[in-house]
Design a protein around this motif. Structure first.
Motif, mmCIF file in Angstrom:
data_model
loop_
_atom_site.group_PDB
_atom_site.id
_atom_site.type_symbol
_atom_site.label_atom_id
_atom_site.label_comp_id
_atom_site.label_asym_id
_atom_site.label_seq_id
_atom_site.Cartn_x
_atom_site.Cartn_y
_atom_site.Cartn_z
ATOM 1 N N PRO A 165 0.829 -1.221 0.000
ATOM 2 C CA PRO A 165 0.000 0.000 0.000
ATOM 3 C C PRO A 165 0.860 1.267 0.000
ATOM 4 O O PRO A 165 1.807 1.387 0.789
ATOM 5 N N HIS A 166 0.523 2.180 -0.875
ATOM 6 C CA HIS A 166 1.275 3.436 -0.942
ATOM 7 C C HIS A 166 1.098 4.257 0.338
ATOM 8 O O HIS A 166 1.979 5.047 0.700
ATOM 9 N N GLU A 167 -0.031 4.081 1.023
ATOM 10 C CA GLU A 167 -0.282 4.856 2.235
ATOM 11 C C GLU A 167 0.777 4.607 3.307
ATOM 12 O O GLU A 167 1.154 5.529 4.048
ATOM 13 N N ILE A 168 1.249 3.360 3.396
ATOM 14 C CA ILE A 168 2.262 3.042 4.404
ATOM 15 C C ILE A 168 3.559 3.785 4.110
ATOM 16 O O ILE A 168 4.189 4.349 5.012
ATOM 17 N N GLU A 169 3.948 3.802 2.840
ATOM 18 C CA GLU A 169 5.181 4.497 2.475
ATOM 19 C C GLU A 169 5.024 6.010 2.610
ATOM 20 O O GLU A 169 5.972 6.705 2.989
ATOM 21 N N GLU A 170 3.855 6.510 2.297
ATOM 22 C CA GLU A 170 3.619 7.946 2.473
ATOM 23 C C GLU A 170 3.714 8.342 3.951
ATOM 24 O O GLU A 170 4.232 9.411 4.283
ATOM 25 N N ALA A 171 3.226 7.461 4.824
ATOM 26 C CA ALA A 171 3.361 7.727 6.256
ATOM 27 C C ALA A 171 4.828 7.750 6.661
ATOM 28 O O ALA A 171 5.253 8.558 7.502
ATOM 29 N N GLY A 172 5.618 6.865 6.047
ATOM 30 C CA GLY A 172 7.048 6.857 6.316
ATOM 31 C C GLY A 172 7.730 8.131 5.846
ATOM 32 O O GLY A 172 8.644 8.645 6.504
ATOM 33 N N GLU A 173 7.296 8.656 4.708
ATOM 34 C CA GLU A 173 7.854 9.909 4.208
ATOM 35 C C GLU A 173 7.539 11.072 5.162
ATOM 36 O O GLU A 173 8.374 11.948 5.386
ATOM 37 N N ILE A 174 6.343 11.064 5.719
ATOM 38 C CA ILE A 174 5.963 12.104 6.680
ATOM 39 C C ILE A 174 6.874 12.046 7.911
ATOM 40 O O ILE A 174 7.227 13.069 8.500
ATOM 41 N N ASP A 175 7.280 10.810 8.282
ATOM 42 C CA ASP A 175 8.169 10.634 9.433
ATOM 43 C C ASP A 175 9.623 10.918 9.093
ATOM 44 O O ASP A 175 10.511 10.722 9.927
ATOM 45 N N GLY A 176 9.876 11.318 7.834
ATOM 46 C CA GLY A 176 11.224 11.699 7.449
ATOM 47 C C GLY A 176 12.051 10.609 6.806
ATOM 48 O O GLY A 176 13.270 10.770 6.649
ATOM 49 N N LEU A 177 11.431 9.504 6.405
ATOM 50 C CA LEU A 177 12.180 8.434 5.766
ATOM 51 C C LEU A 177 12.404 8.739 4.291
ATOM 52 O O LEU A 177 11.477 9.157 3.595
ATOM 53 N N GLY A 178 13.627 8.492 3.825
ATOM 54 C CA GLY A 178 13.922 8.622 2.410
ATOM 55 C C GLY A 178 13.698 7.293 1.703
ATOM 56 O O GLY A 178 13.106 6.365 2.254
ATOM 57 N N VAL A 180 15.865 4.912 0.837
ATOM 58 C CA VAL A 180 16.539 3.795 1.496
ATOM 59 C C VAL A 180 15.840 3.448 2.805
ATOM 60 O O VAL A 180 15.660 2.270 3.143
ATOM 61 N N GLY A 181 15.446 4.473 3.560
ATOM 62 C CA GLY A 181 14.757 4.232 4.824
ATOM 63 C C GLY A 181 13.445 3.510 4.634
ATOM 64 O O GLY A 181 13.106 2.590 5.399
ATOM 65 N N LYS A 182 12.668 3.899 3.639
ATOM 66 C CA LYS A 182 11.399 3.218 3.369
ATOM 67 C C LYS A 182 11.635 1.758 2.988
ATOM 68 O O LYS A 182 10.867 0.870 3.385
ATOM 69 N N PHE A 183 12.684 1.526 2.218
ATOM 70 C CA PHE A 183 12.985 0.158 1.793
ATOM 71 C C PHE A 183 13.378 -0.709 2.987
ATOM 72 O O PHE A 183 12.869 -1.833 3.146
ATOM 73 N N ILE A 184 14.266 -0.194 3.842
ATOM 74 C CA ILE A 184 14.796 -0.993 4.950
ATOM 75 C C ILE A 184 13.791 -1.136 6.084
ATOM 76 O O ILE A 184 13.600 -2.227 6.634
ATOM 77 N N ARG A 185 13.101 -0.053 6.424
ATOM 78 C CA ARG A 185 12.264 -0.058 7.622
ATOM 79 C C ARG A 185 10.804 -0.403 7.356
ATOM 80 O O ARG A 185 10.066 -0.738 8.279
ATOM 81 N N ILE A 186 10.380 -0.331 6.103
ATOM 82 C CA ILE A 186 8.979 -0.634 5.787
ATOM 83 C C ILE A 186 8.858 -1.836 4.847
ATOM 84 O O ILE A 186 8.209 -2.828 5.176
ATOM 85 N N ALA A 187 9.497 -1.738 3.677
ATOM 86 C CA ALA A 187 9.313 -2.768 2.655
ATOM 87 C C ALA A 187 9.881 -4.120 3.092
ATOM 88 O O ALA A 187 9.220 -5.159 2.935
ATOM 89 N N LEU A 188 11.082 -4.142 3.616
ATOM 90 C CA LEU A 188 11.702 -5.420 3.981
ATOM 91 C C LEU A 188 10.939 -6.151 5.088
ATOM 92 O O LEU A 188 10.660 -7.352 4.942
ATOM 93 N N PRO A 189 10.586 -5.492 6.202
ATOM 94 C CA PRO A 189 9.825 -6.232 7.233
ATOM 95 C C PRO A 189 8.497 -6.787 6.730
ATOM 96 O O PRO A 189 8.109 -7.893 7.092
#
Length: 276
Positions: A165-178, A180-189
């Motif tokens: 879901p794009h919403e999860i990654e958008e939430a990560g962007e709001i928290d300041g994830l770039g 690489v951060g979205k990939f490591i902390r959201i996509a991989l888990p």
């Protein structure tokens, strides 16, 4: 209700026949490994070994070649799988989330490589390994297996990443994830079940591969188990008992791993079936 029961019975019968068709060669191999040489060739075939013998297993383990072949298979399969995962998972994420000109053609070209018969690549790989001085080396096999495993991993993982879901990654962007951060902390888990599937299938690709292992190796220093098993078929005799015993010993590690991670495997196979 009666029609429903008949339908269920029919389904069970079909599933039983399919399971029998798939498992019969495995059971026959087990039975062959427990028979004496005379009983292996008995007519009519002897279904139940009598007497049961473990001599074939003892001979295989005593000769020492089994250990060398198994060691080579483990080194080559694990190394090529880990390298392929390290490259293929980020690559699949890039294909799924970042569209650019010709990205679709590039992805299609990568997947198309899987449609090639492996024998088509045999001569180019052989000539390349001669030039690199990697004939009869485990490193040569690892390099050869990488493209085959990479295409499989990218194919499996791209579909899963695309369904995140794009919403999860958008939430990560709001928290300041770039990126690489979205990939490591959201996509991989979130993709761990699919990573399990990609790992198993990629490992099996290298574990069972025969053509390139036969073409690019010469001695026990680098030959893998499929080549070692084929060595029991010679010009003058076929050692069916030893071959069957080696087959079973070769299957056991993968069978145990698959049973151990069965839940993750099922989750990964069904991942992406529905969005969200």
């Amino acid at each position: 209700m009666r029609a429903f029961r008949i339908s269920n019975i029919g389904s069970y019968v079909i599933l039983f026949l399919m399971a029998l068709f798939v498992l019969l060669p495995f059971f026959w191999t087990v039975l062959t490994s427990l028979k004496t040489e005379a009983n292996i060739f008995s007519v009519p075939p002897q279904w139940i070994p009598n007497p049961v013998t473990f001599d074939h297993y003892a001979d295989v383990l005593r000769e020492g070649q089994f250990q060398a072949f198994m060691k080579n298979s483990l080194i080559v399969s694990i190394s090529s799988t880990l390298i392929s995962l390290a490259i293929g998972i980020p690559g699949a994420y890039g294909f799924a989330k970042y569209r650019y000109r010709l990205s679709g053609i590039l992805f299609g070209s990568i997947i198309a490589v899987r449609m090639f018969p492996p024998i088509v690549l045999g001569v180019p790989y052989f000539l390349m390994m001669i030039q690199l001085g990697l004939i009869d080396s485990k490193l040569g096999l690892i390099i050869t297996y990488l493209p085959l495993q990479l295409t499989l991993i990218i194919w499996i993982m791209e579909g899963f990443f695309r369904e995140l879901p794009h919403e999860i990654e958008e939430a990560g962007e709001i928290d300041g994830l770039g990126s690489v951060g979205k990939f490591i902390r959201i996509a991989l888990p979130l993709s761990l079940p699919s990573i399990v599937v990609a790992t198993i299938f990629s490992f099996l690709q290298a574990w069972n591969e025969f053509l390139f292992a036969l073409t690019l190796t010469r001695t026990e220093v680098s030959q893998t188990m499929p080549v070692g098993i084929a060595g029991y078929v010679t010009t003058f005799s076929n050692f069916w008992g030893k071959m069957a015993a080696t087959d079973i010993l070769f299957i056991i590690p993968v069978l145990l791993i698959t049973i151990f991670i069965q839940r993750g495997l099922i989750k990964g196979l069904t991942a992406g079936a529905s969005k969200g």
